[in-house]
Motif scaffolding. Sequence first.
Motif, PDB file in Angstrom:
ATOM      1  N   THR A  56      38.927 100.937  76.869  1.00  7.80           N
ATOM      2  CA  THR A  56      39.694  99.737  76.548  1.00  7.80           C
ATOM      3  C   THR A  56      39.033  99.037  75.363  1.00  7.80           C
ATOM      4  OG1 THR A  56      40.377  99.474  78.846  1.00  7.80           O
ATOM      5  CG2 THR A  56      40.577  97.544  77.416  1.00  7.80           C
ATOM      6  N   LYS A  57      39.749  98.971  74.277  1.00  5.08           N
ATOM      7  CA  LYS A  57      39.201  98.460  73.025  1.00  5.08           C
ATOM      8  C   LYS A  57      39.083  96.935  73.072  1.00  5.08           C
ATOM      9  CE  LYS A  57      40.358  98.364  68.094  1.00  5.08           C
ATOM     10  NZ  LYS A  57      41.383  98.778  67.093  1.00  5.08           N
ATOM     11  N   GLN A 111      39.254  93.168  71.922  1.00 11.04           N
ATOM     12  CA  GLN A 111      40.145  92.486  70.981  1.00 11.04           C
ATOM     13  C   GLN A 111      39.318  91.833  69.872  1.00 11.04           C
ATOM     14  OE1 GLN A 111      44.060  91.712  71.522  1.00 11.04           O
ATOM     15  NE2 GLN A 111      43.402  93.802  71.861  1.00 11.04           N
ATOM     16  N   THR A 112      39.570  92.223  68.629  1.00 13.83           N
ATOM     17  CA  THR A 112      38.848  91.645  67.493  1.00 13.83           C
ATOM     18  C   THR A 112      39.653  90.562  66.794  1.00 13.83           C
ATOM     19  OG1 THR A 112      39.717  93.413  66.067  1.00 13.83           O
ATOM     20  CG2 THR A 112      37.552  93.769  67.092  1.00 13.83           C
ATOM     21  N   LYS A 113      40.919  90.391  67.203  1.00 15.94           N
ATOM     22  CA  LYS A 113      41.758  89.314  66.681  1.00 15.94           C
ATOM     23  C   LYS A 113      42.849  89.019  67.692  1.00 15.94           C
ATOM     24  CE  LYS A 113      44.912  90.241  63.611  1.00 15.94           C
ATOM     25  NZ  LYS A 113      45.653  90.654  62.402  1.00 15.94           N
ATOM     26  N   SER A 114      43.507  87.874  67.509  1.00 20.82           N
ATOM     27  CA  SER A 114      44.594  87.490  68.397  1.00 20.82           C
ATOM     28  C   SER A 114      45.926  87.830  67.742  1.00 20.82           C
ATOM     29  CB  SER A 114      44.528  85.994  68.697  1.00 20.82           C
ATOM     30  OG  SER A 114      45.572  85.616  69.552  1.00 20.82           O
ATOM     31  N   LYS A 141      51.900  88.663  72.991  1.00 18.39           N
ATOM     32  CA  LYS A 141      50.986  88.682  74.141  1.00 18.39           C
ATOM     33  C   LYS A 141      51.711  89.270  75.350  1.00 18.39           C
ATOM     34  CE  LYS A 141      48.119  84.828  72.606  1.00 18.39           C
ATOM     35  NZ  LYS A 141      48.612  84.871  71.224  1.00 18.39           N
ATOM     36  N   HIS A 145      46.871  99.193  80.180  1.00 19.00           N
ATOM     37  CA  HIS A 145      46.061  98.189  79.476  1.00 19.00           C
ATOM     38  C   HIS A 145      45.173  98.842  78.417  1.00 19.00           C
ATOM     39  CE1 HIS A 145      42.578  95.130  79.532  1.00 19.00           C
ATOM     40  NE2 HIS A 145      43.546  94.630  78.796  1.00 19.00           N
ATOM     41  N   SER A 158      45.502  98.270  74.331  1.00 21.16           N
ATOM     42  CA  SER A 158      44.396  97.674  73.578  1.00 21.16           C
ATOM     43  C   SER A 158      44.236  98.295  72.196  1.00 21.16           C
ATOM     44  CB  SER A 158      43.084  97.805  74.365  1.00 21.16           C
ATOM     45  OG  SER A 158      42.618  99.152  74.386  1.00 21.16           O
ATOM     46  N   ASN A 159      44.899  99.428  71.969  1.00 20.27           N
ATOM     47  CA  ASN A 159      44.842 100.084  70.659  1.00 20.27           C
ATOM     48  C   ASN A 159      46.060  99.768  69.795  1.00 20.27           C
ATOM     49  OD1 ASN A 159      42.397 102.068  70.709  1.00 20.27           O
ATOM     50  ND2 ASN A 159      43.347 102.269  72.713  1.00 20.27           N
ATOM     51  N   ASP A 167      48.934  96.674  68.149  1.00 21.15           N
ATOM     52  CA  ASP A 167      48.885  95.328  67.582  1.00 21.15           C
ATOM     53  C   ASP A 167      49.535  94.311  68.518  1.00 21.15           C
ATOM     54  OD1 ASP A 167      47.569  96.293  65.385  1.00 21.15           O
ATOM     55  OD2 ASP A 167      49.366  96.480  64.146  1.00 21.15           O
ATOM     56  N   SER A 174      48.326  91.637  72.119  1.00 19.51           N
ATOM     57  CA  SER A 174      47.210  91.089  72.894  1.00 19.51           C
ATOM     58  C   SER A 174      47.514  91.260  74.380  1.00 19.51           C
ATOM     59  CB  SER A 174      46.989  89.613  72.567  1.00 19.51           C
ATOM     60  OG  SER A 174      46.479  89.460  71.263  1.00 19.51           O
TER      61      SER A 174
END
Length: 299
Positions: A172-173, A175-178, A182, A201, A205-206, A208, A210
Motif C-alpha cells: 500500500t503506497k 500518500q504523498t499528496k492529497s 476521495k 485499498h 493507493s497507486n 490518482d 485518496s
Amino acid sequence: MSNKAIKTYSIKELEKLSGIKAHTIRIWEKRYQLVIPKRTPTNIRYYTDKDLKKILNISSLLKQNYKISQLSLMSKSELNQALEQFKNGLEWNEKANHYIHELITISLDFDQYKFDQVSTQIIAEKNLECAFTDIFFPLLERIGNLWAREQITVSHEHFLSSNFRKILFSHTKPQTKSFEKKIILFLPQWEEHELSLLLTHALLSNLDVSPIYLGPKVPLENLLESIQQVKPSRLISSVTLSNYNEELDTYLQTLDTLSIPIDLLVSPGYYDQAESIAQKHNVTIHTSKSALLPKINFV
C-alpha cells in the motif's frame, strides 16, 4: 480436539484440496500403492500430511503429461525435482494451481521462510492483484473448508491471513499528496473479513485518488460522520456474511439517501441475491474479487 484429528484427512478432504477425485485416489491405492491409508480402531480410513503433500505434487505433475504409472515409481526427491523442472514452462493458470498446492503444504508446516520466498516469487512473476485473485484467495477458500470441518486448526487459517495482511500493507503506497477524489473503504458493523477490501485499498493507493480506509465493523452512525467530514466521491464496501440480510438492507437504505456511488463486493453467499440488492439500492454489485477495481468508474 486431539493432535491426531488435526493432522489427518478423509479421502473427501484430499479430493477437495487436490482436485483429484476420491474414486481416482482409491484406484491409485489399489493399483500402484501410491498412498496407503491408515485406519482408526473403528476401521475408518484416514490420510496424513505426508499423503496429502504427495497427492498435491502428483496432481500438479499429471497436468504436464506425466503418467501415474511413472509417478508412482518416483521417490520424494525425484518428485520434487520433476516439480522444479516443469514449473518454469507453465502457463499462468496452470502455475497458479501448482502454487496453491505448494502453499497448502507450506501452511500445514507453518514454514514462514518458504512462505515468504514463494509469495514474493508469485507477486514478482505476475502482479499483486493476480497473486490474490488467482492464488491467495482460492487458497484461503480451500483451507477454510478444512478448518470448518475441524481437519486443521484455526491457526493455519490465521497464519495465512496474517501473512496476506502483511503483504497488502507492504504494497500500500503512502500518500504523498492529497487528491481531489476521495474514496472511503469500509466494512459494515457485522463484517470483519477485510482482505478483499485491503487489496482494493492497496491497488487504489497507486492511482490518482485518496483512499481512506476505515476498516472492519464500522457502525453506521460513525460511517455517516466520516462521510459528512470527508465528502467522498465514492464508497467501497464488501459483504460476506449472508445471515445479516436485514442489517444490510437497513445499512444500504440509509446510504441510498446520500446519492454517493457505492461499489459493493459480495461473496458467493450473496450471488443469488445480487440482482435484488442492485434493484433495491443505489449500489453497483461486484460478484468477483477480480472484477471490482477495473469496473469502477473514477471519472
